[in-house]
Design a protein around this motif. Structure first.
Motif, PDB file in Angstrom:
ATOM      1  N   GLN A  16       1.169  -1.396  -0.415  1.00 29.36           N
ATOM      2  CA  GLN A  16       0.012  -0.143  -0.399  1.00 29.36           C
ATOM      3  C   GLN A  16       0.745   1.307   0.231  1.00 29.36           C
ATOM      4  O   GLN A  16       0.643   2.001  -0.154  1.00 29.36           O
ATOM      5  N   ASN A  17       1.814   1.128   0.542  1.00 25.43           N
ATOM      6  CA  ASN A  17       2.973   2.296   0.749  1.00 25.43           C
ATOM      7  C   ASN A  17       3.232   2.579  -0.639  1.00 25.43           C
ATOM      8  O   ASN A  17       4.029   3.601  -1.424  1.00 25.43           O
ATOM      9  N   GLU A  18       4.067   1.197  -1.501  1.00 25.74           N
ATOM     10  CA  GLU A  18       5.013   1.745  -2.786  1.00 25.74           C
ATOM     11  C   GLU A  18       3.185   2.246  -3.758  1.00 25.74           C
ATOM     12  O   GLU A  18       3.569   3.209  -4.603  1.00 25.74           O
ATOM     13  N   THR A  19       2.155   2.068  -3.763  1.00 31.90           N
ATOM     14  CA  THR A  19       1.019   2.350  -4.358  1.00 31.90           C
ATOM     15  C   THR A  19       1.000   3.586  -4.133  1.00 31.90           C
ATOM     16  O   THR A  19       1.036   4.566  -5.075  1.00 31.90           O
ATOM     17  N   LYS A  20       0.781   4.459  -2.860  1.00 29.32           N
ATOM     18  CA  LYS A  20       1.045   5.920  -2.511  1.00 29.32           C
ATOM     19  C   LYS A  20       1.863   6.330  -3.190  1.00 29.32           C
ATOM     20  O   LYS A  20       1.946   7.400  -3.157  1.00 29.32           O
ATOM     21  N   ILE A  21       3.621   5.537  -3.059  1.00 28.73           N
ATOM     22  CA  ILE A  21       4.504   6.331  -3.796  1.00 28.73           C
ATOM     23  C   ILE A  21       4.762   6.340  -5.047  1.00 28.73           C
ATOM     24  O   ILE A  21       4.273   7.332  -5.470  1.00 28.73           O
ATOM     25  N   VAL A  22       3.909   5.369  -5.906  1.00 33.91           N
ATOM     26  CA  VAL A  22       4.175   5.539  -7.234  1.00 33.91           C
ATOM     27  C   VAL A  22       2.725   6.806  -7.820  1.00 33.91           C
ATOM     28  O   VAL A  22       3.055   7.027  -8.539  1.00 33.91           O
ATOM     29  N   ASN A  23       2.301   6.397  -7.427  1.00 31.88           N
ATOM     30  CA  ASN A  23       0.897   7.790  -7.269  1.00 31.88           C
ATOM     31  C   ASN A  23       1.183   8.984  -7.438  1.00 31.88           C
ATOM     32  O   ASN A  23       0.910   9.718  -7.604  1.00 31.88           O
ATOM     33  N   THR A  24       1.977   9.373  -6.500  1.00 29.25           N
ATOM     34  CA  THR A  24       2.314  10.511  -6.151  1.00 29.25           C
ATOM     35  C   THR A  24       3.409  10.742  -6.913  1.00 29.25           C
ATOM     36  O   THR A  24       3.214  12.178  -7.121  1.00 29.25           O
ATOM     37  N   LEU A  25       5.057   9.867  -7.065  1.00 30.83           N
ATOM     38  CA  LEU A  25       5.224   9.947  -8.570  1.00 30.83           C
ATOM     39  C   LEU A  25       4.300  10.494  -9.568  1.00 30.83           C
ATOM     40  O   LEU A  25       5.152  11.271 -10.473  1.00 30.83           O
ATOM     41  N   ASN A  26       3.817   9.454 -10.343  1.00 24.71           N
ATOM     42  CA  ASN A  26       2.753   9.755 -11.758  1.00 24.71           C
ATOM     43  C   ASN A  26       2.506  11.070 -11.542  1.00 24.71           C
ATOM     44  O   ASN A  26       1.953  11.652 -12.437  1.00 24.71           O
ATOM     45  N   SER A  27       2.052  11.976  -9.987  1.00 25.58           N
ATOM     46  CA  SER A  27       1.079  12.597 -10.495  1.00 25.58           C
ATOM     47  C   SER A  27       1.615  13.591 -10.635  1.00 25.58           C
ATOM     48  O   SER A  27       1.506  14.828 -10.757  1.00 25.58           O
ATOM     49  N   HIS A  28       3.056  14.195 -10.586  1.00 25.39           N
ATOM     50  CA  HIS A  28       4.204  15.061 -10.818  1.00 25.39           C
ATOM     51  C   HIS A  28       4.919  14.555 -12.055  1.00 25.39           C
ATOM     52  O   HIS A  28       5.501  16.029 -13.210  1.00 25.39           O
ATOM     53  N   ILE A  29       5.318  13.679 -12.982  1.00 28.27           N
ATOM     54  CA  ILE A  29       5.535  12.968 -14.334  1.00 28.27           C
ATOM     55  C   ILE A  29       5.210  14.595 -15.297  1.00 28.27           C
ATOM     56  O   ILE A  29       4.352  15.251 -15.440  1.00 28.27           O
ATOM     57  N   ASN A  30       6.355  15.192 -15.425  1.00 24.07           N
ATOM     58  CA  ASN A  30       6.441  16.127 -16.855  1.00 24.07           C
ATOM     59  C   ASN A  30       5.389  17.760 -16.283  1.00 24.07           C
ATOM     60  O   ASN A  30       4.953  18.558 -16.834  1.00 24.07           O
ATOM     61  N   LYS A  31       5.940  17.760 -15.045  1.00 25.14           N
ATOM     62  CA  LYS A  31       5.347  19.270 -14.447  1.00 25.14           C
ATOM     63  C   LYS A  31       6.449  19.537 -13.826  1.00 25.14           C
ATOM     64  O   LYS A  31       7.636  19.206 -13.944  1.00 25.14           O
ATOM     65  N   THR A  32       6.593  21.221 -13.572  1.00 22.40           N
ATOM     66  CA  THR A  32       7.985  22.023 -12.958  1.00 22.40           C
ATOM     67  C   THR A  32       7.311  21.704 -11.250  1.00 22.40           C
ATOM     68  O   THR A  32       7.148  23.227 -10.763  1.00 22.40           O
ATOM     69  N   THR A  33       7.704  21.184 -10.807  1.00 22.87           N
ATOM     70  CA  THR A  33       7.464  20.707  -8.885  1.00 22.87           C
ATOM     71  C   THR A  33       9.059  20.497  -8.531  1.00 22.87           C
ATOM     72  O   THR A  33       9.369  19.990  -9.230  1.00 22.87           O
ATOM     73  N   GLY A  34       8.742  22.020  -8.031  1.00 23.07           N
ATOM     74  CA  GLY A  34      10.114  22.089  -7.116  1.00 23.07           C
ATOM     75  C   GLY A  34      11.054  23.134  -7.784  1.00 23.07           C
ATOM     76  O   GLY A  34      10.701  22.803  -9.475  1.00 23.07           O
ATOM     77  N   LYS A  35      12.170  23.466  -6.848  1.00 20.56           N
ATOM     78  CA  LYS A  35      13.475  24.535  -8.362  1.00 20.56           C
ATOM     79  C   LYS A  35      14.811  23.539  -8.600  1.00 20.56           C
ATOM     80  O   LYS A  35      15.404  24.222  -9.436  1.00 20.56           O
ATOM     81  N   ASP A  36      14.441  22.539  -7.882  1.00 20.07           N
ATOM     82  CA  ASP A  36      15.849  21.671  -8.880  1.00 20.07           C
ATOM     83  C   ASP A  36      14.686  20.012  -8.169  1.00 20.07           C
ATOM     84  O   ASP A  36      14.269  20.553  -7.878  1.00 20.07           O
ATOM     85  N   CYS A  37      15.868  19.092  -8.427  1.00 21.17           N
ATOM     86  CA  CYS A  37      15.992  17.977  -8.204  1.00 21.17           C
ATOM     87  C   CYS A  37      15.601  17.966  -6.399  1.00 21.17           C
ATOM     88  O   CYS A  37      14.808  17.017  -6.002  1.00 21.17           O
ATOM     89  N   SER A  38      16.356  18.474  -5.386  1.00 18.70           N
ATOM     90  CA  SER A  38      16.674  17.790  -4.465  1.00 18.70           C
ATOM     91  C   SER A  38      15.341  18.747  -3.600  1.00 18.70           C
ATOM     92  O   SER A  38      14.478  18.323  -3.066  1.00 18.70           O
ATOM     93  N   ASP A  39      14.910  20.144  -4.028  1.00 15.91           N
ATOM     94  CA  ASP A  39      13.143  20.865  -4.711  1.00 15.91           C
ATOM     95  C   ASP A  39      12.452  19.738  -4.268  1.00 15.91           C
ATOM     96  O   ASP A  39      10.810  19.671  -3.699  1.00 15.91           O
ATOM     97  N   PHE A  40      12.433  18.777  -5.018  1.00 21.25           N
ATOM     98  CA  PHE A  40      11.071  18.020  -5.617  1.00 21.25           C
ATOM     99  C   PHE A  40      10.967  17.051  -4.319  1.00 21.25           C
ATOM    100  O   PHE A  40       9.966  16.416  -3.986  1.00 21.25           O
ATOM    101  N   VAL A  41      12.046  16.137  -4.858  1.00 21.22           N
ATOM    102  CA  VAL A  41      12.095  14.853  -3.154  1.00 21.22           C
ATOM    103  C   VAL A  41      12.053  15.616  -2.143  1.00 21.22           C
ATOM    104  O   VAL A  41      11.062  14.945  -1.357  1.00 21.22           O
ATOM    105  N   SER A  42      12.302  16.815  -1.554  1.00 20.90           N
ATOM    106  CA  SER A  42      11.323  17.496  -0.599  1.00 20.90           C
ATOM    107  C   SER A  42       9.872  17.474  -0.375  1.00 20.90           C
ATOM    108  O   SER A  42       9.362  17.486   0.759  1.00 20.90           O
ATOM    109  N   ILE A  43       9.566  18.188  -1.699  1.00 21.21           N
ATOM    110  CA  ILE A  43       8.690  18.372  -1.810  1.00 21.21           C
ATOM    111  C   ILE A  43       7.094  16.552  -1.773  1.00 21.21           C
ATOM    112  O   ILE A  43       6.600  16.488  -1.205  1.00 21.21           O
ATOM    113  N   VAL A  44       8.217  15.899  -2.812  1.00 14.37           N
ATOM    114  CA  VAL A  44       6.908  14.358  -2.591  1.00 14.37           C
ATOM    115  C   VAL A  44       7.794  13.969  -0.946  1.00 14.37           C
ATOM    116  O   VAL A  44       6.180  13.466  -0.428  1.00 14.37           O
ATOM    117  N   ASN A  45       8.888  14.653   0.062  1.00 16.50           N
ATOM    118  CA  ASN A  45       9.000  14.295   1.042  1.00 16.50           C
ATOM    119  C   ASN A  45       7.479  14.145   1.535  1.00 16.50           C
ATOM    120  O   ASN A  45       7.243  13.773   2.709  1.00 16.50           O
TER     121      ASN A  45
END
Length: 190
Positions: A16-45
């Motif tokens: 269930q945790n995997e599903t939540k992670i994948v769904n969260t990641l999918n919601s960001h693909i092809n979007k401009t989430t965060g100012k850089d890679c670590s900011d993106f990871v912080s937002i997902v976190n």
């Protein structure tokens, strides 16, 4: 390209945790989430209730990248793996992906999140690159190949500096220092 999904019939909290992670990641693909890679990871976190780290735990200095601060935290906690396949949701780190600085020490400069692992051990990860969240690929069994039979197995993580630089030197597989293990389930590399 089809976005990976998780088998919805699995009922354990791990899946269930995997599903939540994948769904969260999918919601960001092809979007401009965060100012850089670590900011993106912080937002997902934050969206996943701080499953990766508490921002207060990061020893983030002006001379260190945030990606490196996250890596250092995982290393201190004994959660960096170089021998095991990652699990969905694990962090993936890259070293020296930006132009060389005056420092002689190697530095963690890029981070992403593992989204899926294919049967051929190609790891699909999600990261923010050039202002956009996208998927990347890495296959440690075929480190010098960009694609095999028309399928990408290693994506380019940096631009090759010169035409004389072999293309395989710019593939993601050549910049990987390890994975940040998040879940307890791990897969072993052969």
């Amino acid at each position: 390209m089809k976005t990976p999904t998780i088998d919805s019939d699995r009922n354990s909290s791990y899946y269930q945790n995997e599903t939540k992670i994948v769904n969260t990641l999918n919601s960001h693909i092809n979007k401009t989430t965060g100012k850089d890679c670590s900011d993106f990871v912080s937002i997902v976190n934050q969206e996943l209730n701080n499953i990766y780290f508490d921002e207060k735990e990061l020893n983030f200095k002006v001379t260190t990248t945030k990606s490196e601060a996250i890596y250092n935290l995982y290393e201190k906690q004994g959660k960096i793996s170089t021998q095991d396949l990652p699990s969905i949701g694990d962090l993936i780190f890259f070293r020296d992906t930006v132009k060389a600085s005056k420092k002689s020490n190697s530095q963690i400069t890029h981070i992403g999140i593992v989204q899926n692992i294919n049967n051929d051990n190609t790891i699909i990860f999600v990261h923010q690159l050039n202002g956009k969240v996208t998927q990347g690929y890495i296959n440690l069994d075929n480190m010098d190949s960009h694609n095999i039979d028309g399928k990408i197995v290693n994506s380019f993580i940096v631009r090759c500096p010169t035409k004389s630089t072999p293309n395989h030197k710019c593939l993601s597989s050549n910049f990987l220092p390890g994975f940040g293990k998040v879940n307890s389930k791990e897969g072993s590399r052969e």
